[in-house]
Design a protein around this motif. Structure first.
Motif, short mmCIF file in Angstrom:
data_model
loop_
_atom_site.label_atom_id
_atom_site.label_comp_id
_atom_site.label_asym_id
_atom_site.label_seq_id
_atom_site.Cartn_x
_atom_site.Cartn_y
_atom_site.Cartn_z
N VAL A 212 0.84 -1.19 0.00
CA VAL A 212 0.00 0.00 0.00
C VAL A 212 0.88 1.24 0.00
O VAL A 212 1.83 1.36 0.78
N ARG A 213 0.56 2.17 -0.87
CA ARG A 213 1.26 3.46 -0.92
C ARG A 213 0.29 4.56 -0.51
O ARG A 213 -0.93 4.40 -0.62
N GLY A 214 0.81 5.68 -0.07
CA GLY A 214 -0.07 6.77 0.31
C GLY A 214 0.71 8.01 0.69
O GLY A 214 1.94 8.07 0.58
N THR A 215 -0.02 9.01 1.14
CA THR A 215 0.56 10.28 1.57
C THR A 215 0.90 10.19 3.05
O THR A 215 0.03 9.93 3.89
N ARG A 216 2.15 10.37 3.39
CA ARG A 216 2.57 10.30 4.78
C ARG A 216 1.94 11.43 5.59
O ARG A 216 1.78 12.55 5.10
N THR A 217 1.61 11.12 6.84
CA THR A 217 1.07 12.17 7.71
C THR A 217 2.16 13.21 7.94
O THR A 217 3.35 12.88 7.98
N PRO A 218 1.79 14.49 8.10
CA PRO A 218 2.78 15.57 8.10
C PRO A 218 3.87 15.45 9.16
O PRO A 218 5.03 15.76 8.89
N ASP A 219 3.53 15.00 10.37
CA ASP A 219 4.52 14.95 11.45
C ASP A 219 4.73 13.52 11.95
O ASP A 219 5.10 13.30 13.09
N HIS A 220 4.48 12.55 11.08
CA HIS A 220 4.68 11.13 11.37
C HIS A 220 3.69 10.57 12.39
O HIS A 220 3.87 9.43 12.84
N ARG A 221 2.66 11.33 12.74
CA ARG A 221 1.70 10.78 13.68
C ARG A 221 0.89 9.66 13.03
O ARG A 221 0.67 9.66 11.82
N THR A 222 0.45 8.72 13.85
CA THR A 222 -0.33 7.59 13.35
C THR A 222 -1.74 8.03 13.00
O THR A 222 -2.39 8.71 13.78
N ARG A 223 -2.20 7.68 11.81
CA ARG A 223 -3.60 7.89 11.44
C ARG A 223 -4.41 6.76 12.07
O ARG A 223 -4.18 5.59 11.77
N ALA A 224 -5.30 7.09 12.98
CA ALA A 224 -6.10 6.09 13.69
C ALA A 224 -7.58 6.31 13.42
O ALA A 224 -8.06 7.44 13.51
N VAL A 225 -8.27 5.25 13.07
CA VAL A 225 -9.71 5.28 12.85
C VAL A 225 -10.32 4.09 13.57
O VAL A 225 -9.81 2.96 13.46
N GLU A 226 -11.39 4.33 14.30
CA GLU A 226 -12.04 3.28 15.08
C GLU A 226 -13.41 2.94 14.53
O GLU A 226 -14.21 3.83 14.24
N LEU A 227 -13.66 1.65 14.38
CA LEU A 227 -14.98 1.14 14.05
C LEU A 227 -15.51 0.36 15.25
O LEU A 227 -14.77 -0.43 15.86
N THR A 228 -16.76 0.60 15.61
CA THR A 228 -17.40 -0.16 16.69
C THR A 228 -18.60 -0.88 16.12
O THR A 228 -19.45 -0.26 15.45
N VAL A 229 -18.67 -2.19 16.36
CA VAL A 229 -19.76 -3.01 15.82
C VAL A 229 -20.23 -3.97 16.90
O VAL A 229 -19.48 -4.29 17.84
N PRO A 230 -21.47 -4.49 16.80
CA PRO A 230 -21.91 -5.54 17.73
C PRO A 230 -21.08 -6.80 17.51
O PRO A 230 -20.99 -7.31 16.39
N ALA A 231 -20.47 -7.31 18.57
CA ALA A 231 -19.56 -8.45 18.44
C ALA A 231 -20.26 -9.68 17.84
O ALA A 231 -19.71 -10.36 16.97
N GLN A 232 -21.47 -9.97 18.30
CA GLN A 232 -22.16 -11.17 17.83
C GLN A 232 -22.47 -11.11 16.35
O GLN A 232 -22.47 -12.15 15.66
N ASP A 233 -22.77 -9.93 15.82
CA ASP A 233 -23.11 -9.80 14.40
C ASP A 233 -21.92 -10.18 13.52
O ASP A 233 -22.08 -10.88 12.51
#
Length: 463
Positions: A212-233
């Protein structure tokens, strides 16, 4: 030496020292979300109590001529508000500091750890005790109960389980069934009939993987995204395909990468690194690093039409590869090879900077064979009264490549994506597939670009 307790780093920790970069400082974060805004005074009291029980977490990292080592210290940790982005660097060679931090933000308690100190299971033990001590202070009249499932961890600087099991002849008892209660992560499920009909190839094919290639974050910080879903589903989706949740989500991750790439081009093989908690097979209560990784891959368009590349089919193929590599015997053979290499006489007399250079080169070569990485902490249980006052739990990891981490608690599964790139197209596709199956998905994302950071103060992921 100063007379303080010290111990050489274990096999895994040396790699983290050599492999860390500005973009991937080898830091991970475990978080617990409470049902109220965190009281920092009580959290500090809880941290003081928990810290006394974990001599390992008193350690600082020192550099010798030939190796790194952990050394006991008199430093004390202090709770702070969340002032840094998630998984910000902890270890700095020019500073003598603790190798973890505890922060809070609104309803979240965060523990961040430099990976050379502890692995996810060891850190989860610490966070469990911290969150439990906090809620006992906040709710002194509610019933208390001991830690569920896990044994009392060996919290000191000693306890190198790599040395215990893989620098001597292991006994047959260590290679049969996991000791009950030695790990939170369940072992791999029994293979389905289809898995048995399609055994994994004996040797991994040498092939160029898609990266995977992409645009690096400006100050090397980690891009974090959270998904929350019902575990049983989501668990129901995996069970419908006859595979484990980990490898179902891995196949879904592969599909998301493929869809967001706009076409994989010439390199149609995607490969992933899957960590395995060795405590499942080799009983250990050490809070230090004790895990191995297994690499599996899938090549799209090899034949069999779209059905062969469906999420369910890919998951079954990945599980067929994973299963023979994740046996105690296979893991032991792999780790013994690594340790024999590490302890070669010619390498042992090399100065530490040259060892770092060599290990760094080995790590970069390994990275070229990977597309993504994953980590599944499994289902977490907390002692009372913490269990009823904690909802979602999260795991973030600084990342050299797109990665996701999974934790389940209180019926909610959190999938935390991290990446060194600003782009989030693969996460959008991941969520679309789940919603297409009727799964409710909630999303929260950290701000990393200059435009995003101008909107709010920097920090972690805040819903």
């Amino acid at each position: 030496m100063t007379g303080r307790t010290w111990v050489r780093l274990d096999n895994a920790s040396n790699i983290f020292l050599a492999a860390r970069t500005d973009a991937d400082p080898k830091v991970f974060r475990l978080s617990a979300e409470t049902d109220h805004e965190v009281d920092p005074v009580l959290l500090q009291q809880a941290l003081d109590t928990t810290y006394e029980s974990y001599p390992l977490y008193h350690a600082v990292l020192r550099r010798g001529v030939f190796w790194y080592y952990l050394q006991d210290s008199d430093l004390r940790p202090h709770v702070t508000g969340e002032e840094l982005h998630t998984c910000a660097p902890i270890y700095r060679a020019d500073r003598r500091t603790l190798l973890f931090r505890v922060t809070h933000h609104l309803r979240r308690i965060n523990l961040e750890v430099f990976h050379a100190l502890s692995d996810g299971t060891g850190a989860l033990w610490f966070l469990t005790d911290l969150v439990t001590a906090y809620h006992r202070l906040r709710h002194p009249d509610q019933p208390h109960e001991p830690r569920p499932l896990d044994p009392e961890p060996a919290r000191g600087l000693t306890g190198d389980s790599f040395a215990e099991y893989f620098r001597r002849q292991a006994t047959p008892a260590a290679l049969t069934v996991p000791a009950a209660g030695t790990a939170r992560e369940p072992g791999p499920p029994e293979p389905s009939a289809q898995n048995r009909r399609h055994p994994a190839p004996a040797d991994q094919r040498a092939t160029t993987v898609y990266r995977v290639r992409g645009t690096r974050t400006p100050d090397h910080r980690t891009r974090a995204v959270e998904l929350t879903v019902p575990a049983q589903d989501v668990l129901a989706l995996a069970r419908a395909e006859g595979v484990s949740l980990t490898l179902y989500l891995t196949a879904l991750f592969f599909e998301s990468i493929r869809r967001s790439s706009g076409g994989l081009g010439r390199h149609r093989t995607l490969a992933v690194s899957v960590p395995v908690n060795l405590r499942q097979f080799f009983p250990s209560t050490s809070a230090r690093n004790f895990f191995a990784t297994v690499r599996v891959e899938h090549t799209y368009g090899e034949g069999g039409g779209e059905e062969a590349d469906s999420i369910g089919s890919v998951a079954r193929q990945l599980e067929a590869q994973f299963r023979p590599k994740a046996t105690p015997e296979a893991l032991e053979a792999k780790l013994r090879r690594f340790i024999r290499f590490e302890r070669m006489p010619v390498l042992r007399v090399l100065p530490r900077p040259l060892k770092d250079l060599m290990l760094g080169l080995v790590n970069r070569a390994t990275n070229r064979g990977l597309t993504v990485a994953i980590s599944n902490m499994g289902r977490v249980s907390l002692p009372a009264p913490a269990e009823e006052h904690v909802g979602r739990m999260f795991l973030h990891v600084s990342a050299a490549r797109p990665q996701f981490c999974v934790v389940s608690h209180a019926g909610l599964l959190t999938v935390s994506f991290s990446s060194p790139f600003t782009e989030t197209g693969h996460i959008r596709e991941f969520a679309r597939v789940l919603t297409g199956h009727g799964v409710d998905v909630a999303v929260a994302a950290a701000r990393v670009t200059e435009e995003e950071l101008a909107e709010v103060d920097p920090g972690g992921v805040h819903p």
